[in-house]
Design a protein around this motif. Structure first.
Motif, PDB file in Angstrom:
ATOM      1  N   LEU A  92      30.091   6.847 -68.428  1.00 24.14           N
ATOM      2  CA  LEU A  92      29.243   5.705 -68.962  1.00 24.14           C
ATOM      3  C   LEU A  92      29.817   4.907 -68.746  1.00 24.14           C
ATOM      4  CD1 LEU A  92      26.887   5.020 -70.864  1.00 24.14           C
ATOM      5  CD2 LEU A  92      28.573   3.452 -72.749  1.00 24.14           C
ATOM      6  N   SER A  93      30.944   4.668 -67.499  1.00 26.74           N
ATOM      7  CA  SER A  93      31.060   3.672 -67.296  1.00 26.74           C
ATOM      8  C   SER A  93      31.131   4.047 -65.818  1.00 26.74           C
ATOM      9  CB  SER A  93      32.810   3.064 -67.385  1.00 26.74           C
ATOM     10  OG  SER A  93      33.559   4.429 -67.439  1.00 26.74           O
ATOM     11  N   TYR A  94      31.472   4.429 -65.262  1.00 29.35           N
ATOM     12  CA  TYR A  94      30.978   5.263 -64.137  1.00 29.35           C
ATOM     13  C   TYR A  94      29.840   5.222 -63.627  1.00 29.35           C
ATOM     14  CZ  TYR A  94      31.583   8.283 -59.735  1.00 29.35           C
ATOM     15  OH  TYR A  94      31.451   9.007 -58.724  1.00 29.35           O
ATOM     16  N   PHE A  95      28.622   5.792 -65.084  1.00 34.08           N
ATOM     17  CA  PHE A  95      27.330   5.533 -64.154  1.00 34.08           C
ATOM     18  C   PHE A  95      26.742   4.368 -64.805  1.00 34.08           C
ATOM     19  CE2 PHE A  95      27.052  10.227 -65.846  1.00 34.08           C
ATOM     20  CZ  PHE A  95      26.732  10.702 -64.978  1.00 34.08           C
ATOM     21  N   LEU A  96      27.586   3.132 -65.592  1.00 34.67           N
ATOM     22  CA  LEU A  96      26.700   1.672 -64.972  1.00 34.67           C
ATOM     23  C   LEU A  96      27.397   1.099 -63.592  1.00 34.67           C
ATOM     24  CD1 LEU A  96      27.838   0.786 -68.783  1.00 34.67           C
ATOM     25  CD2 LEU A  96      25.432   1.113 -67.640  1.00 34.67           C
ATOM     26  N   THR A  97      28.655   1.363 -63.277  1.00 33.61           N
ATOM     27  CA  THR A  97      28.728   1.076 -62.225  1.00 33.61           C
ATOM     28  C   THR A  97      28.065   1.165 -61.164  1.00 33.61           C
ATOM     29  OG1 THR A  97      30.921   1.192 -62.983  1.00 33.61           O
ATOM     30  CG2 THR A  97      31.132   0.814 -60.804  1.00 33.61           C
ATOM     31  N   PHE A  98      27.865   2.539 -61.265  1.00 30.62           N
ATOM     32  CA  PHE A  98      26.416   3.404 -59.703  1.00 30.62           C
ATOM     33  C   PHE A  98      25.398   2.880 -60.322  1.00 30.62           C
ATOM     34  CE2 PHE A  98      23.880   6.411 -58.886  1.00 30.62           C
ATOM     35  CZ  PHE A  98      23.638   6.695 -57.558  1.00 30.62           C
ATOM     36  N   SER A  99      24.735   2.279 -61.262  1.00 30.32           N
ATOM     37  CA  SER A  99      23.575   1.692 -61.581  1.00 30.32           C
ATOM     38  C   SER A  99      23.921  -0.085 -61.017  1.00 30.32           C
ATOM     39  CB  SER A  99      23.012   2.069 -63.255  1.00 30.32           C
ATOM     40  OG  SER A  99      23.403   1.383 -63.888  1.00 30.32           O
ATOM     41  N   CYS A 100      24.454  -0.632 -61.041  1.00 26.67           N
ATOM     42  CA  CYS A 100      24.610  -1.531 -60.970  1.00 26.67           C
ATOM     43  C   CYS A 100      25.199  -1.535 -59.452  1.00 26.67           C
ATOM     44  CB  CYS A 100      25.596  -2.604 -61.165  1.00 26.67           C
ATOM     45  SG  CYS A 100      26.331  -3.098 -62.611  1.00 26.67           S
ATOM     46  N   ILE A 101      25.384  -1.124 -58.549  1.00 26.73           N
ATOM     47  CA  ILE A 101      25.587  -0.832 -57.233  1.00 26.73           C
ATOM     48  C   ILE A 101      24.694  -0.617 -56.585  1.00 26.73           C
ATOM     49  CG2 ILE A 101      26.939   0.208 -55.512  1.00 26.73           C
ATOM     50  CD1 ILE A 101      28.950   1.033 -56.462  1.00 26.73           C
ATOM     51  N   LEU A 102      23.530   0.675 -57.171  1.00 33.30           N
ATOM     52  CA  LEU A 102      21.622   0.633 -56.692  1.00 33.30           C
ATOM     53  C   LEU A 102      21.451  -0.808 -56.893  1.00 33.30           C
ATOM     54  CD1 LEU A 102      21.212   3.920 -57.801  1.00 33.30           C
ATOM     55  CD2 LEU A 102      21.559   3.553 -56.171  1.00 33.30           C
ATOM     56  N   CYS A 103      21.204  -0.875 -57.993  1.00 36.28           N
ATOM     57  CA  CYS A 103      20.814  -2.808 -58.505  1.00 36.28           C
ATOM     58  C   CYS A 103      20.918  -3.596 -57.372  1.00 36.28           C
ATOM     59  CB  CYS A 103      20.830  -3.408 -59.797  1.00 36.28           C
ATOM     60  SG  CYS A 103      20.088  -2.288 -60.911  1.00 36.28           S
ATOM     61  N   LEU A 104      21.643  -3.572 -56.458  1.00 41.19           N
ATOM     62  CA  LEU A 104      22.269  -4.722 -55.790  1.00 41.19           C
ATOM     63  C   LEU A 104      21.218  -5.171 -54.582  1.00 41.19           C
ATOM     64  CD1 LEU A 104      26.339  -5.363 -55.904  1.00 41.19           C
ATOM     65  CD2 LEU A 104      24.484  -6.958 -56.341  1.00 41.19           C
ATOM     66  N   PRO A 105      21.194  -3.583 -53.971  1.00 42.73           N
ATOM     67  CA  PRO A 105      20.154  -4.267 -52.154  1.00 42.73           C
ATOM     68  C   PRO A 105      18.756  -4.053 -53.310  1.00 42.73           C
ATOM     69  CG  PRO A 105      21.336  -1.435 -52.498  1.00 42.73           C
ATOM     70  CD  PRO A 105      21.643  -2.471 -53.825  1.00 42.73           C
ATOM     71  N   LEU A 106      18.550  -3.167 -54.098  1.00 42.69           N
ATOM     72  CA  LEU A 106      17.058  -3.561 -54.840  1.00 42.69           C
ATOM     73  C   LEU A 106      16.999  -4.834 -55.353  1.00 42.69           C
ATOM     74  CD1 LEU A 106      16.952  -0.375 -57.116  1.00 42.69           C
ATOM     75  CD2 LEU A 106      15.948  -0.609 -54.888  1.00 42.69           C
ATOM     76  N   HIS A 107      17.515  -5.956 -55.914  1.00 43.55           N
ATOM     77  CA  HIS A 107      17.533  -6.853 -55.858  1.00 43.55           C
ATOM     78  C   HIS A 107      17.162  -7.609 -54.794  1.00 43.55           C
ATOM     79  CE1 HIS A 107      17.952 -11.590 -57.714  1.00 43.55           C
ATOM     80  NE2 HIS A 107      19.151 -11.709 -57.678  1.00 43.55           N
ATOM     81  N   LYS A 108      17.919  -7.474 -54.033  1.00 43.10           N
ATOM     82  CA  LYS A 108      18.150  -8.529 -52.362  1.00 43.10           C
ATOM     83  C   LYS A 108      16.955  -8.583 -51.825  1.00 43.10           C
ATOM     84  CE  LYS A 108      22.201  -9.512 -51.408  1.00 43.10           C
ATOM     85  NZ  LYS A 108      23.107  -9.461 -49.688  1.00 43.10           N
ATOM     86  N   PHE A 109      16.143  -7.259 -52.845  1.00 45.22           N
ATOM     87  CA  PHE A 109      14.611  -6.167 -51.280  1.00 45.22           C
ATOM     88  C   PHE A 109      13.835  -7.051 -51.863  1.00 45.22           C
ATOM     89  CE2 PHE A 109      11.136  -3.178 -51.488  1.00 45.22           C
ATOM     90  CZ  PHE A 109      11.012  -3.457 -49.713  1.00 45.22           C
ATOM     91  N   ALA A 110      13.343  -7.011 -53.544  1.00 43.42           N
ATOM     92  CA  ALA A 110      12.444  -7.637 -54.150  1.00 43.42           C
ATOM     93  C   ALA A 110      12.792  -9.768 -53.991  1.00 43.42           C
ATOM     94  CB  ALA A 110      13.161  -7.198 -55.946  1.00 43.42           C
ATOM     95  N   VAL A 111      13.861 -10.092 -53.568  1.00 42.44           N
ATOM     96  CA  VAL A 111      14.145 -10.985 -53.560  1.00 42.44           C
ATOM     97  C   VAL A 111      13.355 -11.664 -52.558  1.00 42.44           C
ATOM     98  CG1 VAL A 111      15.078 -13.448 -53.334  1.00 42.44           C
ATOM     99  CG2 VAL A 111      15.855 -12.060 -55.214  1.00 42.44           C
ATOM    100  N   ARG A 112      13.650 -10.367 -51.899  1.00 44.10           N
ATOM    101  CA  ARG A 112      12.950 -10.672 -49.869  1.00 44.10           C
ATOM    102  C   ARG A 112      11.068 -10.954 -50.028  1.00 44.10           C
ATOM    103  NH1 ARG A 112      16.203  -7.268 -46.012  1.00 44.10           N
ATOM    104  NH2 ARG A 112      17.647  -8.778 -47.485  1.00 44.10           N
ATOM    105  N   GLN A 113      11.092  -9.510 -50.505  1.00 40.15           N
ATOM    106  CA  GLN A 113       9.745  -9.318 -51.017  1.00 40.15           C
ATOM    107  C   GLN A 113       8.583 -10.597 -51.769  1.00 40.15           C
ATOM    108  OE1 GLN A 113       7.192  -6.630 -50.167  1.00 40.15           O
ATOM    109  NE2 GLN A 113       9.119  -5.594 -48.894  1.00 40.15           N
ATOM    110  N   VAL A 114       9.968 -11.627 -52.257  1.00 39.25           N
ATOM    111  CA  VAL A 114       9.105 -12.581 -53.292  1.00 39.25           C
ATOM    112  C   VAL A 114       8.700 -13.687 -52.441  1.00 39.25           C
ATOM    113  CG1 VAL A 114       9.182 -14.316 -55.179  1.00 39.25           C
ATOM    114  CG2 VAL A 114       8.592 -11.882 -55.685  1.00 39.25           C
ATOM    115  N   GLN A 115       9.951 -13.810 -51.819  1.00 36.52           N
ATOM    116  CA  GLN A 115       9.752 -14.978 -50.603  1.00 36.52           C
ATOM    117  C   GLN A 115       8.983 -14.858 -49.180  1.00 36.52           C
ATOM    118  OE1 GLN A 115      13.884 -15.126 -49.693  1.00 36.52           O
ATOM    119  NE2 GLN A 115      14.136 -16.264 -50.981  1.00 36.52           N
ATOM    120  N   ASP A 116       8.457 -13.626 -49.459  1.00 42.87           N
ATOM    121  CA  ASP A 116       8.092 -13.418 -47.847  1.00 42.87           C
ATOM    122  C   ASP A 116       6.133 -13.617 -48.567  1.00 42.87           C
ATOM    123  OD1 ASP A 116       9.223 -13.056 -46.336  1.00 42.87           O
ATOM    124  OD2 ASP A 116       8.955 -10.638 -46.568  1.00 42.87           O
TER     125      ASP A 116
END
Length: 105
Positions: free
Chosen positions: A81-105
């Motif tokens: 469970l902690s392995y998969f949660l770590t993996f999901s957080c790592i995936l969320c980091l670039p997705l979060h940056k992408f989403a913020v960049r989309q909102v700013q544009d």
């Protein structure tokens, strides 16, 4: 050959345990941050925390006696469970940056 790979894996898990503690100490900064930086910092903290749980559960799993099957199964589920949660957080980091960049544009 198998035991060498296993010892190497245990060494890297131990090394990453100390790296997680170091990362959490570095992220302990209490400065005021904007919402984007705060979200990013929370994702990093979650990533380090989940991986730290993985490392601890992995270490305890190697120490526990094989007769304690219930505890061993709990530790294995915790590591997965902690392995998969770590993996999901790592995936969320670039997705979060992408989403913020989309909102700013």
């Amino acid at each position: 050959m198998h035991s060498v790979n296993f010892i190497c894996h245990e060494f890297f898990v131990m090394l990453s345990f100390f790296a997680c503690i170091t990362g959490l100490v570095i992220l302990w900064d209490r400065n005021k941050l904007d919402e984007m930086q705060l979200s990013e910092r929370i994702l990093f903290r979650m990533t380090f925390s989940y991986w730290l749980v993985y490392c601890v559960a992995f270490g305890i799993e190697k120490i526990v006696l094989p007769e304690w099957e219930t505890l061993l199964m709990s530790l294995r589920m915790t590591t997965a469970l902690s392995y998969f949660l770590t993996f999901s957080c790592i995936l969320c980091l670039p997705l979060h940056k992408f989403a913020v960049r989309q909102v700013q544009d």
